[in-house]
Design a protein around this motif. Structure first.
Motif, mmCIF file in Angstrom:
data_model
loop_
_atom_site.group_PDB
_atom_site.id
_atom_site.type_symbol
_atom_site.label_atom_id
_atom_site.label_comp_id
_atom_site.label_asym_id
_atom_site.label_seq_id
_atom_site.Cartn_x
_atom_site.Cartn_y
_atom_site.Cartn_z
ATOM 1 N N PRO A 71 0.825 -1.211 0.000
ATOM 2 C CA PRO A 71 0.000 0.000 0.000
ATOM 3 C C PRO A 71 0.858 1.259 0.000
ATOM 4 N N ASP A 72 0.506 2.208 -0.855
ATOM 5 C CA ASP A 72 1.165 3.511 -0.988
ATOM 6 C C ASP A 72 2.530 3.450 -1.666
ATOM 7 N N GLU A 75 0.946 4.063 -7.203
ATOM 8 C CA GLU A 75 -0.322 4.751 -7.360
ATOM 9 C C GLU A 75 -1.445 3.723 -7.539
ATOM 10 N N TRP A 115 -5.593 -2.243 0.099
ATOM 11 C CA TRP A 115 -5.730 -1.599 -1.206
ATOM 12 C C TRP A 115 -7.196 -1.397 -1.594
ATOM 13 N N ARG A 231 -5.946 14.365 3.529
ATOM 14 C CA ARG A 231 -4.534 13.951 3.511
ATOM 15 C C ARG A 231 -3.981 13.745 4.919
#
Length: 233
Positions: A71-72, A75, A115, A231
């Protein structure tokens, strides 16, 4: 399915559950497993589960986690991530099966779940969908992993069915052809898949009503998207 007693095997149907039959399509089930080993017992268990589901009239897809990034690390446009997310949107129910490693689910299992976002824009791709949880162990029977998967299912706002499967000493439960031997553990997976199909038939047409919430009626789609996709907290 040679281990099945076909006189006792039943295919769940909408009519027996009091659901209108017209226009009903096959339940769509996505199956995830948590190991990349060439002889992965979580994958073999999922393959057995998929055979049962198809015999019960469901349409199945098994996601291969090989090549899925952390994950991360990439993209969301990464091909494997996009494939997983499309399947999560397509399905009406899921099966999660992970090995137990160090008393917990594997990182590969958690990566797949991580995800799958809580929201795509203002749409929650897992909300109101059904879930069955399973685990395999190399040693004695344990329920650590299925308990953890239940927590994640609740967090993803899924309807996790009451029954579950835990297969101890999984290496002893499969033959040289990678088929599961007849046993109470096999029978339990049949039970779990039968229950999953029934719950999926019951829930899928009522999902929007069941998951309709006062707080979300107050909040616009744009506000929701801004909040869940912020964010920083």
């Amino acid at each position: 399915m040679p281990n099945i007693d076909h006189e006792l095997f039943q295919v769940p149907d909408a009519a027996s559950l009091g659901i209108p039959v017209e226009g009903e399509h096959a339940p769509r089930i996505l199956l995830l497993y948590g190991s990349l080993r060439s002889r992965s017992f979580s994958r073999l268990s999922v393959e057995e589960a998929a055979r049962m589901l198809r015999a019960m009239g469901a349409e199945t897809r098994i996601f291969d986690p090989r090549g899925l990034p952390l994950p991360d690390a990439e993209e969301a446009t990464h091909p494997k991530v996009a494939e997983l997310r499309e399947l999560a949107e397509w399905c009406e129910g899921m099966v999660w099966c992970s090995p137990e490693r160090h008393g917990a689910m594997t990182g590969i299992m958690k990566t797949q779940i991580d995800w799958i976002p809580l929201a795509l824009g203002a749409v929650r791709p897992t909300q109101g969908k059904t879930l069955a949880v399973m685990q395999v162990s190399g040693g004695s029977q344990s329920f650590n992993t299925v308990n953890q998967l239940r927590v994640l299912g609740r967090w993803m706002r899924m309807v996790t069915i009451p029954n579950q499967s835990s297969v101890p000493k999984a290496f002893m439960e499969f033959d040289d052809n990678n088929r599961m031997k007849p046993s109470p553990f096999y029978d339990r997976i049949v039970d779990v898949m039968e229950e999953l199909v029934k719950f999926t038939l019951l829930v899928r047409s009522r999902s929007e009503a069941l998951t309709d919430r006062y707080s979300e009626r107050k909040e616009s789609a744009e506000q929701l998207s801004a909040r869940v996709n912020q964010r920083a907290i």
